[in-house]
Design an enzyme around this catalytic site. Structure first.
Site, PDB file in Angstrom:
ATOM      1  N   ALA A 130       0.847  -1.193   0.000  1.00 14.13           N
ATOM      2  CA  ALA A 130       0.000   0.000   0.000  1.00 14.13           C
ATOM      3  C   ALA A 130       0.881   1.242   0.000  1.00 14.13           C
ATOM      4  O   ALA A 130       2.047   1.188   0.394  1.00 14.13           O
ATOM      5  CB  ALA A 130      -0.900   0.005   1.227  1.00 14.13           C
TER       6      ALA A 130
ATOM      7  N   GLU B 124       0.862   5.683   0.655  1.00 13.82           N
ATOM      8  CA  GLU B 124       0.148   6.726   1.397  1.00 13.82           C
ATOM      9  C   GLU B 124      -0.151   7.997   0.621  1.00 13.82           C
ATOM     10  O   GLU B 124      -0.160   9.083   1.212  1.00 13.82           O
ATOM     11  CB  GLU B 124       0.963   7.095   2.633  1.00 13.82           C
ATOM     12  CG  GLU B 124       2.318   7.803   2.350  1.00 13.82           C
ATOM     13  CD  GLU B 124       3.497   6.867   2.252  1.00 13.82           C
ATOM     14  OE1 GLU B 124       3.293   5.673   1.974  1.00 13.82           O
ATOM     15  OE2 GLU B 124       4.639   7.330   2.443  1.00 13.82           O
ATOM     16  N   ASN B 125      -0.391   7.938  -0.706  1.00 16.83           N
ATOM     17  CA  ASN B 125      -0.718   9.159  -1.450  1.00 16.83           C
ATOM     18  C   ASN B 125      -1.697  10.002  -0.635  1.00 16.83           C
ATOM     19  O   ASN B 125      -2.676   9.487  -0.101  1.00 16.83           O
ATOM     20  CB  ASN B 125      -1.357   8.792  -2.786  1.00 16.83           C
ATOM     21  CG  ASN B 125      -0.629   7.662  -3.466  1.00 16.83           C
ATOM     22  OD1 ASN B 125       0.504   7.816  -3.871  1.00 16.83           O
ATOM     23  ND2 ASN B 125      -1.269   6.509  -3.561  1.00 16.83           N
TER      24      ASN B 125
ATOM     25  N   HIS C 245      -1.277   2.138   9.082  1.00 17.81           N
ATOM     26  CA  HIS C 245       0.057   2.587   8.650  1.00 17.81           C
ATOM     27  C   HIS C 245      -0.066   3.732   7.639  1.00 17.81           C
ATOM     28  O   HIS C 245       0.515   4.810   7.817  1.00 17.81           O
ATOM     29  CB  HIS C 245       0.796   1.397   8.030  1.00 17.81           C
ATOM     30  CG  HIS C 245       2.172   1.713   7.534  1.00 17.81           C
ATOM     31  ND1 HIS C 245       3.305   1.346   8.211  1.00 17.81           N
ATOM     32  CD2 HIS C 245       2.594   2.370   6.436  1.00 17.81           C
ATOM     33  CE1 HIS C 245       4.364   1.764   7.544  1.00 17.81           C
ATOM     34  NE2 HIS C 245       3.967   2.389   6.458  1.00 17.81           N
ATOM     35  N   GLU C 246      -0.837   3.510   6.582  1.00 20.11           N
ATOM     36  CA  GLU C 246      -0.947   4.529   5.528  1.00 20.11           C
ATOM     37  C   GLU C 246      -1.602   5.796   6.046  1.00 20.11           C
ATOM     38  O   GLU C 246      -1.274   6.904   5.619  1.00 20.11           O
ATOM     39  CB  GLU C 246      -1.723   3.980   4.327  1.00 20.11           C
ATOM     40  CG  GLU C 246      -1.124   2.724   3.694  1.00 20.11           C
ATOM     41  CD  GLU C 246       0.349   2.840   3.397  1.00 20.11           C
ATOM     42  OE1 GLU C 246       0.825   3.955   3.129  1.00 20.11           O
ATOM     43  OE2 GLU C 246       1.047   1.804   3.452  1.00 20.11           O
TER      44      GLU C 246
ATOM     45  N   HIS D  55       0.777   7.979   7.877  1.00 19.63           N
ATOM     46  CA  HIS D  55       1.580   8.744   6.925  1.00 19.63           C
ATOM     47  C   HIS D  55       0.898  10.030   6.472  1.00 19.63           C
ATOM     48  O   HIS D  55       1.574  10.947   5.991  1.00 19.63           O
ATOM     49  CB  HIS D  55       1.837   7.915   5.662  1.00 19.63           C
ATOM     50  CG  HIS D  55       2.995   6.973   5.753  1.00 19.63           C
ATOM     51  ND1 HIS D  55       4.209   7.326   6.255  1.00 19.63           N
ATOM     52  CD2 HIS D  55       3.120   5.680   5.356  1.00 19.63           C
ATOM     53  CE1 HIS D  55       5.036   6.287   6.171  1.00 19.63           C
ATOM     54  NE2 HIS D  55       4.389   5.283   5.633  1.00 19.63           N
TER      55      HIS D  55
ATOM     56  N   GLU E 232       8.772   5.945   7.812  1.00 17.88           N
ATOM     57  CA  GLU E 232       8.414   4.532   7.890  1.00 17.88           C
ATOM     58  C   GLU E 232       8.487   3.954   9.300  1.00 17.88           C
ATOM     59  O   GLU E 232       7.652   3.153   9.688  1.00 17.88           O
ATOM     60  CB  GLU E 232       9.286   3.711   6.927  1.00 17.88           C
ATOM     61  CG  GLU E 232       9.122   4.125   5.465  1.00 17.88           C
ATOM     62  CD  GLU E 232       7.675   4.061   4.985  1.00 17.88           C
ATOM     63  OE1 GLU E 232       6.831   3.490   5.689  1.00 17.88           O
ATOM     64  OE2 GLU E 232       7.405   4.600   3.897  1.00 17.88           O
TER      65      GLU E 232
HETATM   66 ZN   LIG Z   1       4.994   3.412   5.009  1.00 20.24          ZN
END
Ligand SMILES: [Zn+2]
Length: 913
Positions: A305, A307-308, A340-341, A344, A363
């Site tokens: 995946a 994170e845009n 996670h995304e 971000h 990260e």
């Molecule tokens: Zn990441």
């Protein structure tokens, strides 16, 4: 970005590797910087973009696009040329016009394919000031996840569908937009696209206008983004469906291919809960009007995946829950990936590392946050027990030659690609966990909030974070953080003999280094925060080991547990008598400390710092009623030892393998009987995870009864949909595929070919490659390079073969390198072969890898090959030196399992440790 979770078998054998083609010659020019004069760049300084206006017309069928980009730029000093990033783009016309109006001029264009740049030269010198740089150009739509790419999948009506997506991290925006494609060049983006009227277009921001065109297409215009880095821009197009919900006034959505929306409900519900938490935690509200999560079929070898900002991209297997094949593990993975995304969206998107040197800021933090959020919103998953697994994955890489510091200098795009590894993610996460435990959760959060506020829409380096945390905590965090992030390696804490006087225990600690393949190495020094307690006494004590020494003073007397709670990033070595005492009282320790002690004893034993059999003493001391997560860990460790014996068995030493397998099966079969094949109503999710793990490991161990039962249930599935419970279906299919004969393999292949659900289809092809049978594995390799499985699953199939036959897979990849390169993300190609080879225990592989690197990789891009070589040498050495101690232990303890379930042929499994 979320790192790919490969099959358990592959993931455990891997580290990561570099990139193939020539990279741009790095420069460290120092003038007119976007963020700071010290920022590394591969572009000349002096021109700063502030806004991109991009009009894009993709032609999915022709795999190409045309576009016009008008970039508002600020020219700092007079020049007659402008250089920016561009890859695989063809320019038809480039002009430059003063923003204030007046005559423009056309440029001559020179493209440097190796440097991934385009240089525009003007006949008239250009004076400083604001300009519009207008570029008309065309580009290509690829089949792997770099730049603008397509994913094909079988559609509802049986016809092949094609959807488009973008993937720009770390440096691939330049494949769609000529741009200053480095994280410090933040700018706003306004995108409009001309697309088929029946399809849905998605980008970072909501749509502001949709206008039908006379030719049956439509023009979709998106709102302008805030200032952000190029690698966060996103665009997708396809026959999609979308569902959304409002949270704190923000629209949270999921976007899937038509027909799959119902499977995204868990993801959507999770995203709502997570967004609420993050809005609170970060102290800065999510700044965009909407946040979508867009699903794509297929997979990449390197990420699940991305994170845009405002439009996360996630491969379907990490977003959709399909009742036909999804497991408890999948459900947790969907939540964790979203957490996670979404972390971000702040840490990475709102505040971005200045350059790839500090990638870990993104990260490490997002990885730590995903664990924190999982523990908070799903306490029933016991996810905090996973902290040890994270630490182990980092230490495995960090304790052999060729490791690197968390903060490392990166020059090239290829080096940036290699930086997405265990050190950046897992060591980063572990170090943050340790520092949070050291300063306290409240002070940590206060520091993070201050950091967000101070640097919103900007770029940072690690010290910007430490400064805020130190201020909030009033403790010398920066010095500790520097020790753990600026130098590589794993501290080893040696625990002295505890002395108990008047109800107080004193223990001396000395700091060494856990460098398992460099026995004579002079240890580096770390300031190490150590938390400890007396077993059974809840009161903890903390000390800071500095200058190589520290003293713990603990209330009470008894066995001392160092690294209590396991938040510390170091190994703990006890004196033999104290270890024996801990082993004796093992059943009474907290589950997290049981898991930590198992991990330490396993690693220290294989490194020769304590008997290799110590971990088996702990296994012996583990009661059947221990936390299921502890048994899940034990099953994994036994699987890892099995893999080592299997490697020896390939040299003809079959008897030792059989004896070990018989022992391991004897330990695990009663547990399997206890958890059963079918979930009991209301059982903890950790039992479901243990059930999955036991089926996988007993299958690896060749437990004939389990394999027969899996086959029986799989066959029965044809007439009885309840023969295999949904959450176990994929796992059972895995057992059948692993032990398939030729006829079964052919049947499985037919089922894969006829499968219309893209998610299940990919899974089935991957399973074909997980066979233990050498000849069938060879067939799977051949199949991977045909058109049948599809371009986005081929690389995964070869990786699956590598999990059991690394040498065969590597040789095959070398023999078919051109075809392999078509099937692996261009920006990560050089990592792929190192990954395939990493599980080898053949000394010849060291030479083969060296020859491959020499012929294909720039000297600066060989880090992953070096890591693979170190892992192979270490494995060979450890197998020869340490397994005899395990043999000795089995000889003394084997009787208890004699006559247990028959051991099968016993191939497969993971090379843990
Ligand atoms: Zn990441």
């Amino acid at each position: 970005m979320h790192r790919t979770l490969l099959s358990a078998a592959v993931a455990l054998t891997l580290a990561t590797a570099p990139l193939v083609h020539a990279s741009a010659a790095p420069t460290r020019a120092r003038a007119g910087a976007p963020a700071s004069v010290d920022t590394t760049t591969q572009l000349p300084r002096g021109v700063v973009p502030t806004h991109y206006q991009v009009s894009l017309t993709p032609d999915a069928a022709a795999a190409s696009f045309s576009a016009r980009a008008v970039v508002t730029i600020n020219i700092g000093k007079a020049t007659n040329s402008i250089t920016l990033n561009a890859a695989d783009l063809r320019f038809s016309r480039v002009t430059l016009a003063p923003a204030a109006g007046g005559a423009g001029q056309e440029a001559t264009v020179a493209v440097d394919a190796d440097a991934q740049t385009a240089t525009f030269t003007f006949t008239q010198p250009v004076a400083p000031g604001m300009y519009y740089l207008a570029m008309d150009y065309t580009g290509v739509i690829g089949t792997q996840a770099v730049g603008l790419f397509s994913l094909d999948y079988p559609g509802a009506g049986g016809k092949q569908e094609r959807a488009l997506y973008t993937q720009f991290e770390n440096s691939d925006a330049r494949r769609m937009i000529p741009s200053w494609d480095e994280p410090a060049y933040k700018a706003s983006f306004a995108l409009d696209v001309v697309v088929p009227a029946g399809q849905m277009a998605v980008s970072n921001m909501p749509t502001t206008n949709t206008a039908p065109l006379p030719d049956g297409r439509k023009r979709v215009t998106f709102a302008t983004t805030p200032k952000m880095s190029t690698y966060l821009l996103f665009f997708a197009l396809g026959d999609f469906e979308r569902a959304s919900a409002k949270v704190d006034g923000i629209e949270v959505g999921v976007v899937t291919r038509r027909g799959a929306l119902a499977q995204a409900q868990f993801a959507l519900a999770s995203q709502q809960a997570i967004l609420r938490e993050y809005n609170d935690y970060f102290g800065v509200r999510y700044p965009l009007p909407k946040l979508d999560n867009v699903a794509g079929a297929g997979r990449s070898q390197f990420f699940s995946a991305m994170e845009n900002w405002g439009a996360i991209f996630t491969f379907e297997y990490a977003l959709l829950l399909d009742p036909a094949i999804s497991t408890q593990h999948d459900r947790q993975e969907i939540f964790v990936t979203a957490a996670h995304e979404m972390a971000h969206q702040w840490f990475g998107d709102l505040v971005t590392m200045r350059w790839w040197d500090d990638l870990w800021l993104n990260e490490g933090f997002a990885s730590w946050m995903e664990s924190r959020m999982t523990a908070r919103l799903h306490p029933e998953w016991n996810a905090q027990l996973g902290a040890v697994a994270t630490r182990e994955s980092a230490m495995r890489r960090d304790s052999v030659a060729g490791t690197h510091p968390v903060v490392q200098h990166v020059e090239t795009v290829e080096q940036a690609s290699q930086a997405f590894d265990e050190i950046t993610y897992s060591k980063g996460e572990s170090v943050i966990r340790m520092l949070e435990a050291y300063v306290g959760a409240d002070a940590w959060r206060t520091g993070v909030r201050a950091y967000m506020k101070a640097h919103a829409y900007g770029n940072t380096v690690s010290d910007d974070l430490w400064k805020q945390i130190e201020k909030a905590a009033g403790k010398p965090v920066t010095a500790i953080a520097h020790d753990f992030t600026l130098q590589p390696g794993v501290p080893l804490i040696r625990v002295g003999e505890p002395v108990c006087r008047d109800g107080t225990t004193t223990v001396m600690l000395t700091q060494d280094e856990f460098a398992r393949d460099q026995p004579g190495k002079a240890p580096l020094g770390w300031r190490v925060p150590v938390i400890a307690q007396i077993a059974g006494n809840a009161k903890q004590a903390t000390t800071l080991v500095a200058g190589g020494k520290g003293t713990l003073t603990l209330p009470g007397c008894g066995a001392v547990v160092v690294n209590a709670g396991q938040s510390g990033y170091y190994r703990t070595l006890y004196a033999p008598a104290d270890f024996a005492r801990l082993a004796q009282g093992f059943a009474a320790l907290a589950p997290i400390d049981q898991i930590g002690l198992l991990a330490d004893s396993g690693a220290l034993g294989l490194a020769g710092l304590q008997p290799a059999s110590s971990m088996l003493d702990l296994v012996k001391a583990t009661p059947a009623g221990a936390d299921p997560a502890v048994w899940t860990r034990i099953a994994g460790m036994l699987d890892g030892l099995h893999a080592r014996y299997r490697e020896q068995a390939r040299g003809g030493d079959d008897a030792r393998l059989r004896r070990f397998d018989a022992y391991a099966i004897g330990r695990l079969v009663p547990l399997m009987a206890q958890v059963g094949w079918n979930a009991r109503p209301g059982e903890p999710t950790s039992v479901a995870s243990l059930r999955e793990q036991l089926v996988v490991v007993l299958s690896d161990l060749g437990d004939a009864n389990l394999i027969a039962e899996a086959r029986r249930r799989y066959t029965a599935l044809a007439t009885d949909p309840n023969a295999v419970p949904g959450p176990l279906r994929k796992t059972v299919m895995g057992v059948v595929a692993q032990h398939a004969d030729g006829a079964t393999w052919d049947q499985l292949r037919t089922a894969a070919r006829n499968e219309t659900n893209p998610l299940v289809r990919d899974q089935r092809y991957a399973l074909l490659a997980s066979t233990e049978d050498r000849a069938l594995a060879q067939r799977a390799l051949q199949l991977a390079l045909t058109d049948e499985p599809g371009l986005t699953i081929s690389a995964e199939m070869i990786s699956e073969v590598a999990a059991r036959y690394p040498d065969m897979a590597f040789d095959f990849a070398i023999a078919n390198l051109a075809k392999i390169n078509e099937r692996v993300d261009a920006s990560s190609r050089s990592r792929y072969l190192a990954r395939l080879a990493m599980g080898s225990s053949d000394p010849a592989m060291v030479g083969k890898l060296g020859a491959y690197a020499q012929a294909n990789l720039a000297p600066t891009s060989r880090g992953d090959v070096e890591a693979a070589v170190a892992a192979i040498k270490d494995r060979i050495q450890v197998n020869a030196a340490r397994l005899p101690e395990i043999d000795g232990w089995l000889a003394g303890n084997g009787r208890q399992v004699a006559g247990s379930v028959s051991a099968g042929q016993g191939h497969g499994g993971s090379a843990l440790q």
